[in-house]
Design a protein around this motif. Structure first.
Motif, PDB file in Angstrom:
ATOM      1  N   LEU A 128      -0.496  93.909  19.822  1.00  0.00           N
ATOM      2  CA  LEU A 128      -0.546  92.556  19.269  1.00  0.00           C
ATOM      3  C   LEU A 128      -0.217  91.505  20.327  1.00  0.00           C
ATOM      4  CD1 LEU A 128       1.179  93.155  15.804  1.00  0.00           C
ATOM      5  CD2 LEU A 128      -1.268  93.062  16.316  1.00  0.00           C
ATOM      6  N   ASN A 129       0.794  91.771  21.142  1.00  0.00           N
ATOM      7  CA  ASN A 129       1.179  90.809  22.174  1.00  0.00           C
ATOM      8  C   ASN A 129       0.122  90.690  23.265  1.00  0.00           C
ATOM      9  OD1 ASN A 129       3.648  89.927  21.129  1.00  0.00           O
ATOM     10  ND2 ASN A 129       4.699  91.728  21.897  1.00  0.00           N
ATOM     11  N   THR A 130      -0.565  91.795  23.545  1.00  0.00           N
ATOM     12  CA  THR A 130      -1.632  91.747  24.545  1.00  0.00           C
ATOM     13  C   THR A 130      -2.734  90.779  24.124  1.00  0.00           C
ATOM     14  OG1 THR A 130      -1.226  93.997  25.349  1.00  0.00           O
ATOM     15  CG2 THR A 130      -3.430  93.093  25.697  1.00  0.00           C
ATOM     16  N   PHE A 131      -3.167  90.862  22.877  1.00  0.00           N
ATOM     17  CA  PHE A 131      -4.221  89.962  22.408  1.00  0.00           C
ATOM     18  C   PHE A 131      -3.711  88.532  22.267  1.00  0.00           C
ATOM     19  CE2 PHE A 131      -6.664  93.707  21.664  1.00  0.00           C
ATOM     20  CZ  PHE A 131      -7.981  93.271  21.642  1.00  0.00           C
ATOM     21  N   SER A 132      -2.453  88.377  21.895  1.00  0.00           N
ATOM     22  CA  SER A 132      -1.882  87.035  21.814  1.00  0.00           C
ATOM     23  C   SER A 132      -1.869  86.378  23.190  1.00  0.00           C
ATOM     24  CB  SER A 132      -0.463  87.102  21.244  1.00  0.00           C
ATOM     25  OG  SER A 132       0.116  85.817  21.184  1.00  0.00           O
ATOM     26  N   ASN A 133      -1.467  87.139  24.208  1.00  0.00           N
ATOM     27  CA  ASN A 133      -1.447  86.613  25.572  1.00  0.00           C
ATOM     28  C   ASN A 133      -2.857  86.364  26.088  1.00  0.00           C
ATOM     29  OD1 ASN A 133       1.330  86.830  25.584  1.00  0.00           O
ATOM     30  ND2 ASN A 133       1.316  88.868  26.474  1.00  0.00           N
ATOM     31  N   LEU A 134      -3.760  87.287  25.784  1.00  0.00           N
ATOM     32  CA  LEU A 134      -5.132  87.165  26.269  1.00  0.00           C
ATOM     33  C   LEU A 134      -5.813  85.922  25.693  1.00  0.00           C
ATOM     34  CD1 LEU A 134      -7.151  88.632  28.073  1.00  0.00           C
ATOM     35  CD2 LEU A 134      -7.961  89.858  26.056  1.00  0.00           C
ATOM     36  N   GLY A 135      -5.409  85.532  24.479  1.00  0.00           N
ATOM     37  CA  GLY A 135      -5.979  84.335  23.877  1.00  0.00           C
ATOM     38  C   GLY A 135      -5.687  83.073  24.661  1.00  0.00           C
ATOM     39  N   GLY A 136      -4.606  83.086  25.455  1.00  0.00           N
ATOM     40  CA  GLY A 136      -4.293  81.945  26.303  1.00  0.00           C
ATOM     41  C   GLY A 136      -4.769  82.101  27.727  1.00  0.00           C
ATOM     42  N   THR A 137      -5.369  83.259  28.037  1.00  0.00           N
ATOM     43  CA  THR A 137      -5.802  83.536  29.407  1.00  0.00           C
ATOM     44  C   THR A 137      -7.306  83.394  29.583  1.00  0.00           C
ATOM     45  OG1 THR A 137      -3.953  85.083  29.694  1.00  0.00           O
ATOM     46  CG2 THR A 137      -5.762  85.229  31.261  1.00  0.00           C
ATOM     47  N   TRP A 138      -8.094  83.995  28.668  1.00  0.00           N
ATOM     48  CA  TRP A 138      -9.540  84.039  28.893  1.00  0.00           C
ATOM     49  C   TRP A 138     -10.210  82.668  28.930  1.00  0.00           C
ATOM     50  CZ3 TRP A 138     -13.304  82.126  25.749  1.00  0.00           C
ATOM     51  CH2 TRP A 138     -12.980  81.870  24.415  1.00  0.00           C
ATOM     52  N   PRO A 139      -9.771  81.649  28.139  1.00  0.00           N
ATOM     53  CA  PRO A 139     -10.514  80.373  28.166  1.00  0.00           C
ATOM     54  C   PRO A 139     -10.301  79.578  29.459  1.00  0.00           C
ATOM     55  CG  PRO A 139      -9.203  80.599  26.139  1.00  0.00           C
ATOM     56  CD  PRO A 139      -8.713  81.609  27.114  1.00  0.00           C
ATOM     57  N   LYS A 140      -9.256  79.892  30.211  1.00  0.00           N
ATOM     58  CA  LYS A 140      -8.897  79.061  31.357  1.00  0.00           C
ATOM     59  C   LYS A 140     -10.019  78.997  32.387  1.00  0.00           C
ATOM     60  CE  LYS A 140      -5.122  78.259  34.608  1.00  0.00           C
ATOM     61  NZ  LYS A 140      -3.802  78.731  35.084  1.00  0.00           N
ATOM     62  N   TYR A 141     -10.651  80.125  32.648  1.00  0.00           N
ATOM     63  CA  TYR A 141     -11.745  80.166  33.631  1.00  0.00           C
ATOM     64  C   TYR A 141     -12.868  79.225  33.220  1.00  0.00           C
ATOM     65  CZ  TYR A 141     -15.674  82.074  36.314  1.00  0.00           C
ATOM     66  OH  TYR A 141     -16.756  82.221  37.127  1.00  0.00           O
ATOM     67  N   PHE A 142     -13.256  79.261  31.947  1.00  0.00           N
ATOM     68  CA  PHE A 142     -14.370  78.451  31.466  1.00  0.00           C
ATOM     69  C   PHE A 142     -13.995  76.970  31.391  1.00  0.00           C
ATOM     70  CE2 PHE A 142     -14.769  82.733  29.733  1.00  0.00           C
ATOM     71  CZ  PHE A 142     -16.024  83.072  30.202  1.00  0.00           C
ATOM     72  N   VAL A 143     -12.732  76.682  31.095  1.00  0.00           N
ATOM     73  CA  VAL A 143     -12.277  75.289  31.063  1.00  0.00           C
ATOM     74  C   VAL A 143     -12.369  74.668  32.449  1.00  0.00           C
ATOM     75  CG1 VAL A 143     -10.224  73.855  30.806  1.00  0.00           C
ATOM     76  CG2 VAL A 143     -10.823  75.475  29.018  1.00  0.00           C
ATOM     77  N   LEU A 144     -11.882  75.386  33.466  1.00  0.00           N
ATOM     78  CA  LEU A 144     -11.925  74.861  34.833  1.00  0.00           C
ATOM     79  C   LEU A 144     -13.365  74.706  35.317  1.00  0.00           C
ATOM     80  CD1 LEU A 144      -8.985  76.932  36.340  1.00  0.00           C
ATOM     81  CD2 LEU A 144      -9.007  74.476  35.946  1.00  0.00           C
ATOM     82  N   LYS A 145     -14.213  75.671  34.965  1.00  0.00           N
ATOM     83  CA  LYS A 145     -15.629  75.554  35.317  1.00  0.00           C
ATOM     84  C   LYS A 145     -16.264  74.347  34.624  1.00  0.00           C
ATOM     85  CE  LYS A 145     -17.046  79.072  37.956  1.00  0.00           C
ATOM     86  NZ  LYS A 145     -17.889  78.911  39.166  1.00  0.00           N
ATOM     87  N   GLY A 146     -15.879  74.124  33.370  1.00  0.00           N
ATOM     88  CA  GLY A 146     -16.463  73.045  32.590  1.00  0.00           C
ATOM     89  C   GLY A 146     -16.134  71.671  33.122  1.00  0.00           C
ATOM     90  N   VAL A 147     -14.951  71.501  33.725  1.00  0.00           N
ATOM     91  CA  VAL A 147     -14.565  70.199  34.264  1.00  0.00           C
ATOM     92  C   VAL A 147     -15.562  69.751  35.324  1.00  0.00           C
ATOM     93  CG1 VAL A 147     -12.813  68.952  35.580  1.00  0.00           C
ATOM     94  CG2 VAL A 147     -12.121  70.474  33.731  1.00  0.00           C
ATOM     95  N   ASP A 148     -15.928  70.656  36.225  1.00  0.00           N
ATOM     96  CA  ASP A 148     -16.913  70.309  37.255  1.00  0.00           C
ATOM     97  C   ASP A 148     -18.316  70.183  36.675  1.00  0.00           C
ATOM     98  OD1 ASP A 148     -15.186  70.042  39.332  1.00  0.00           O
ATOM     99  OD2 ASP A 148     -15.511  72.029  40.181  1.00  0.00           O
TER     100      ASP A 148
END
Length: 570
Positions: A464-484
């Motif tokens: 459960l904690n793995t998926f909870s943590n992953l929910g805050g990790t996976w979008p970061k790459y796409f957010v940073l890409k989206g800014v540019d």
């Protein structure tokens, strides 16, 4: 006392099939705190830090994890312990052996916190001066290993060399590797960070490796804490982790960021701390701690053959994932943090870009820390009882509100120099924002403790904690890409008395600015993608909250506990 007997006190489980019905009745009657039995072989798999599993309403014994968006929360919150019986036991004088063990655990967790603070904290801010957000997205992948420990924790917990010790078999080589990597990097890190464009993949690989080895060491240290400390002082294991990880993380983030600043060094008349010197110091410190470990005796553990069966652990994880309610909860975790991602990943970087000094940012984070600890205790009070997800749901709205206000702060950020009044406003804003996040974190952790099957509690909580943590990790790459992606920048040239505007792919990083300046031009950002990404995240956050998260969370919270059990669920 054997490891099995110690874990009986920690997770309060039963393995007798005949007792299952009575166990459920006791859970429903809130009397599980009085029950003690034998543990399943699956309970050897744990995620940091360990949490004593006493029953349905003992939700203040919350397990904290260090992951991506939550890294500041879990580094500062600690363990909320309100068990009167345990409090009474803890009033007895602590033995010298336990004091030495606590010191050792604090040091081992400190070693983990140092590379985490660099990879997740200070290095992205240093790289931002030279890289675009798309390039930063590549470096952000370095945080993934700490969110994915579940996939190799059964191996670390089960395979070892008996001549060295179950935990030292992993801790010693991991620390040697961490020390060697940091020491090797200390001869080149400053140059790589000052000119990272051609070395972004090398930097990303190096820090990803550091985080991976730190995560592997963390699995072993968490397990060792169960046997290092005596039974009556087991609750101090999470205290040691909080102290160690907090010290290491903030030393590498807050303290290093301030001491690395030339302005800060000149202001206080001290030498500037370089990345090379910092890495060299901690590389040597890893070697020293590793040498110390050779003089620390690891008690032998009475292990059942089933406890060492890695395949059985993975099959148990798969059985849990096949429960339909668990699947709904995992989907919930996977999308729950999307609304905050632009704020968590980019806002502080944008403030630095707008003129916020790194030393001022360090002050904001440093002042935030003691309030996080107080906020964790208050959040624990809100999360008691049978509706632990209620504070988690209620805190969604202020968190989304702070995402909006943070975006507006960036938009109206004042020109330097910053006034003390505005800095004080940023501190208060950061504290309130962190408090909302802490309430969410503690609430969902309490819910995990309530629904986790005590027969396989360690494995269940880890999943459960793995998926909870992953929910805050996976979008970061796409957010940073989206800014540019959404940004529109131009290079304004002046030729023969006429202004010429040339559209550039990006005019924010050092490379883009240098290219424009080489043509005697000036970079002008016509459209900042940050605001578009923030708006998209905020809209997705509101829509998913109203139409999926709230109804799904209420449905899952209303389910009887037996519906979360692998043995009894259909």
């Amino acid at each position: 006392m054997s490891l099995r007997q110690r874990k009986e006190k920690v997770i309060s489980a039963t393995s007798s099939p005949e007792q299952e019905h009575s166990l459920q009745a006791m859970l429903d009657a809130d009397s599980f705190n009085e029950t003690r039995g034998t543990t399943s072989s699956m309970d050897t798999i744990r995620i940091q830090p360990r949490t004593s599993r006493h029953g349905v309403h003992d939700s203040e014994d919350v397990e904290l994890t260090l992951l991506e968006e939550d890294e500041r929360y879990q580094a500062g919150v600690g363990v909320l312990d309100s068990d009167p019986a345990r409090a009474s036991r803890q009033k007895t004088p602590m033995s010298t052996k336990d004091k030495r063990s606590m010191g050792l655990l604090c040091v081992l967790y400190l070693i983990q916190g140092v590379p985490l603070g660099l990879a997740l904290g200070s290095v992205p801010f240093l790289l931002r001066e030279h890289l675009s957000y798309s390039q930063l997205a590549t470096f952000s992948l370095a945080s993934y290993p700490y969110s994915l420990k579940l996939f190799w924790s059964p191996i670390v917990d089960s395979k070892f060399l008996p001549s060295i010790g179950r935990r030292k078999s992993w801790i010693i080589p991991m620390q040697l590797i961490i020390g060697t990597v940091m020491f090797a990097m200390s001869f080149h890190a400053e140059k790589l960070i000052q000119n990272p464009l051609d070395n972004i993949y090398l930097l990303s690989a190096a820090f990803t490796g550091l985080v991976f080895f730190s995560a592997t060491q963390d699995i072993a240290v968490d397990g060792w804490a169960l046997t290092l400390l005596s039974e009556e002082n087991l609750s101090y294991a999470s205290t040691c982790q909080t102290l160690g990880l907090t010290t290491g993380y903030f030393a590498s983030f807050t303290v290093f960021l301030a001491l690395n600043s030339e302005a800060f060094a000149n202001k206080w008349g001290i030498p500037r701390l370089t990345m090379d010197a910092y890495l060299r110091f901690w590389g040597l410190a890893c070697y020293a701690v590793t040498a110390w470990l050779f003089f620390v005796k690891e008690d032998k553990e009475d292990l059942d053959v089933n406890e060492m069966d890695v395949k059985r652990v993975y099959l148990t994880i798969w059985d849990i994932c096949k429960l339909k309610h668990v699947q709904s909860l995992l989907v919930l975790h996977f999308i729950a943090k999307v609304g905050f991602q632009a704020n968590d990943a980019v806002t502080q970087l944008k403030m630095v870009e707008k003129g916020l000094k790194k030393e001022d940012l360090a002050i904001i984070v440093l002042l935030d820390f003691p309030f996080l600890m107080v906020g964790g205790w208050i959040a624990g009070k809100f999360s008691t009882g049978g509706r632990a997800l209620q504070p988690w749901l209620l805190a969604f709205w202020p968190r989304l509100g702070f995402t909006l206000s943070s975006t507006l702060i960036v938009y109206w950020f004042p020109m330097p120099p910053m006034t003390k009044g505005f800095l004080a406003f940023l501190v208060v804003h950061s504290i309130l924002q962190s408090f909302a996040g802490t309430i969410q974190f503690v609430g969902v952790s309490a819910f995990h403790a309530i629904i986790s099957d005590p027969l396989i509690g360690g494995t269940y909580m880890t999943l459960l904690n793995t998926f909870s943590n992953l929910g805050g990790t996976w979008p970061k790459y796409f957010v940073l890409k989206g800014v540019d992606y959404f940004s529109v920048a131009t290079c304004k040239l002046n030729a023969v008395g006429k202004d010429i505007t040339i559209k550039s792919q990006e005019c924010v990083s050092e490379q883009g600015k240098s290219l424009c300046e080489s043509m005697n031009g000036q970079c002008v950002t016509m459209q900042d993608g940050y605001y578009y990404v923030s708006a998209i995240c905020l809209a997705l956050g509101v829509l998913t909250l109203v139409f999926y998260i709230i109804p799904t969370a209420k449905r899952l919270e209303a389910l009887p506990v037996n519906k979360w059990r692998v043995t009894s669920a259909s």
